[in-house]
Write a protein that holds these residues in place. Structure first.
Motif, PDB file in Angstrom:
ATOM      1  N   HIS A   3      27.446  40.263 136.530  1.00 28.30           N
ATOM      2  CA  HIS A   3      26.644  39.692 135.445  1.00 28.30           C
ATOM      3  C   HIS A   3      27.224  40.034 134.078  1.00 28.30           C
ATOM      4  O   HIS A   3      27.207  39.207 133.173  1.00 28.30           O
ATOM      5  CB  HIS A   3      25.194  40.142 135.574  1.00 28.30           C
ATOM      6  N   MET A   4      27.776  41.223 133.932  1.00 27.18           N
ATOM      7  CA  MET A   4      28.417  41.591 132.670  1.00 27.18           C
ATOM      8  C   MET A   4      29.709  40.793 132.486  1.00 27.18           C
ATOM      9  O   MET A   4      30.039  40.410 131.376  1.00 27.18           O
ATOM     10  CB  MET A   4      28.702  43.089 132.627  1.00 27.18           C
ATOM     11  N   GLU A   5      30.425  40.528 133.565  1.00 32.69           N
ATOM     12  CA  GLU A   5      31.646  39.720 133.493  1.00 32.69           C
ATOM     13  C   GLU A   5      31.326  38.310 133.019  1.00 32.69           C
ATOM     14  O   GLU A   5      32.090  37.724 132.250  1.00 32.69           O
ATOM     15  CB  GLU A   5      32.337  39.673 134.851  1.00 32.69           C
ATOM     16  N   ARG A   6      30.217  37.762 133.461  1.00 29.68           N
ATOM     17  CA  ARG A   6      29.825  36.414 133.047  1.00 29.68           C
ATOM     18  C   ARG A   6      29.546  36.356 131.549  1.00 29.68           C
ATOM     19  O   ARG A   6      29.733  35.319 130.920  1.00 29.68           O
ATOM     20  CB  ARG A   6      28.586  35.963 133.817  1.00 29.68           C
ATOM     21  N   LEU A   7      29.091  37.453 130.985  1.00 26.45           N
ATOM     22  CA  LEU A   7      28.764  37.500 129.565  1.00 26.45           C
ATOM     23  C   LEU A   7      29.978  37.777 128.674  1.00 26.45           C
ATOM     24  O   LEU A   7      29.909  37.566 127.467  1.00 26.45           O
ATOM     25  CB  LEU A   7      27.717  38.577 129.294  1.00 26.45           C
ATOM     26  N   MET A  22      17.996  38.951 130.021  1.00 29.61           N
ATOM     27  CA  MET A  22      17.626  39.439 131.348  1.00 29.61           C
ATOM     28  C   MET A  22      18.624  40.483 131.853  1.00 29.61           C
ATOM     29  O   MET A  22      18.230  41.455 132.498  1.00 29.61           O
ATOM     30  CB  MET A  22      17.516  38.278 132.329  1.00 29.61           C
ATOM     31  N   VAL A  23      19.908  40.287 131.558  1.00 30.50           N
ATOM     32  CA  VAL A  23      20.914  41.280 131.952  1.00 30.50           C
ATOM     33  C   VAL A  23      20.638  42.604 131.247  1.00 30.50           C
ATOM     34  O   VAL A  23      20.721  43.670 131.865  1.00 30.50           O
ATOM     35  CB  VAL A  23      22.342  40.777 131.655  1.00 30.50           C
ATOM     36  N   GLU A  24      20.287  42.548 129.980  1.00 30.65           N
ATOM     37  CA  GLU A  24      19.961  43.773 129.243  1.00 30.65           C
ATOM     38  C   GLU A  24      18.728  44.463 129.843  1.00 30.65           C
ATOM     39  O   GLU A  24      18.697  45.682 129.976  1.00 30.65           O
ATOM     40  CB  GLU A  24      19.733  43.476 127.761  1.00 30.65           C
ATOM     41  N   GLU A  25      17.734  43.688 130.213  1.00 28.30           N
ATOM     42  CA  GLU A  25      16.543  44.252 130.861  1.00 28.30           C
ATOM     43  C   GLU A  25      16.918  44.923 132.184  1.00 28.30           C
ATOM     44  O   GLU A  25      16.421  46.000 132.504  1.00 28.30           O
ATOM     45  CB  GLU A  25      15.511  43.151 131.121  1.00 28.30           C
ATOM     46  N   TYR A  26      17.811  44.292 132.929  1.00 26.43           N
ATOM     47  CA  TYR A  26      18.257  44.844 134.205  1.00 26.43           C
ATOM     48  C   TYR A  26      18.996  46.167 133.989  1.00 26.43           C
ATOM     49  O   TYR A  26      18.794  47.132 134.729  1.00 26.43           O
ATOM     50  CB  TYR A  26      19.142  43.830 134.923  1.00 26.43           C
ATOM     51  N   ARG A  27      19.817  46.210 132.961  1.00 28.20           N
ATOM     52  CA  ARG A  27      20.547  47.447 132.665  1.00 28.20           C
ATOM     53  C   ARG A  27      19.583  48.578 132.327  1.00 28.20           C
ATOM     54  O   ARG A  27      19.797  49.720 132.736  1.00 28.20           O
ATOM     55  CB  ARG A  27      21.523  47.210 131.516  1.00 28.20           C
ATOM     56  N   ILE A  28      18.527  48.275 131.601  1.00 30.97           N
ATOM     57  CA  ILE A  28      17.521  49.296 131.285  1.00 30.97           C
ATOM     58  C   ILE A  28      16.865  49.789 132.565  1.00 30.97           C
ATOM     59  O   ILE A  28      16.677  50.989 132.755  1.00 30.97           O
ATOM     60  CB  ILE A  28      16.471  48.750 130.291  1.00 30.97           C
ATOM     61  N   LEU A  46      18.918  37.169 138.637  1.00 32.70           N
ATOM     62  CA  LEU A  46      19.965  36.850 137.673  1.00 32.70           C
ATOM     63  C   LEU A  46      20.894  35.766 138.214  1.00 32.70           C
ATOM     64  O   LEU A  46      21.277  34.848 137.488  1.00 32.70           O
ATOM     65  CB  LEU A  46      20.767  38.100 137.323  1.00 32.70           C
ATOM     66  N   SER A  47      21.253  35.865 139.488  1.00 33.40           N
ATOM     67  CA  SER A  47      22.126  34.853 140.090  1.00 33.40           C
ATOM     68  C   SER A  47      21.450  33.489 140.121  1.00 33.40           C
ATOM     69  O   SER A  47      22.099  32.466 139.866  1.00 33.40           O
ATOM     70  CB  SER A  47      22.526  35.270 141.501  1.00 33.40           C
ATOM     71  N   LYS A  48      20.169  33.452 140.413  1.00 30.21           N
ATOM     72  CA  LYS A  48      19.446  32.170 140.427  1.00 30.21           C
ATOM     73  C   LYS A  48      19.433  31.535 139.039  1.00 30.21           C
ATOM     74  O   LYS A  48      19.652  30.334 138.906  1.00 30.21           O
ATOM     75  CB  LYS A  48      18.006  32.367 140.905  1.00 30.21           C
TER      76      LYS A  48
END
Length: 54
Positions: A3-7, A22-28, A46-48
């Motif tokens: 997910h970080m690679e996609r960003l 959402m990625v930031e929320e997941y990291r938290i 995230l993938s969906k």
């Protein structure tokens, strides 16, 4: 992380701003567990979201 690679290089892209949030929320959730997040986010969710945007 996938997910970080996609960003990478797309941090200011308006199209993926919700995904980025959402990625930031997941990291938290992963690294600062005592902190509360606005929503539950999983790699599957995230993938969906990414698949819908693609």
């Amino acid at each position: 992380d996938l997910h970080m690679e996609r960003l990478a290089g797309r941090a200011n892209d308006k199209v993926i701003s919700d995904y980025r949030w959402m990625v930031e929320e997941y990291r938290i959730q992963l690294f600062a567990q005592p902190m509360k997040t606005r929503m539950a986010v999983s790699p599957k969710r995230l993938s969906k979201i990414w698949d819908k945007m693609s």
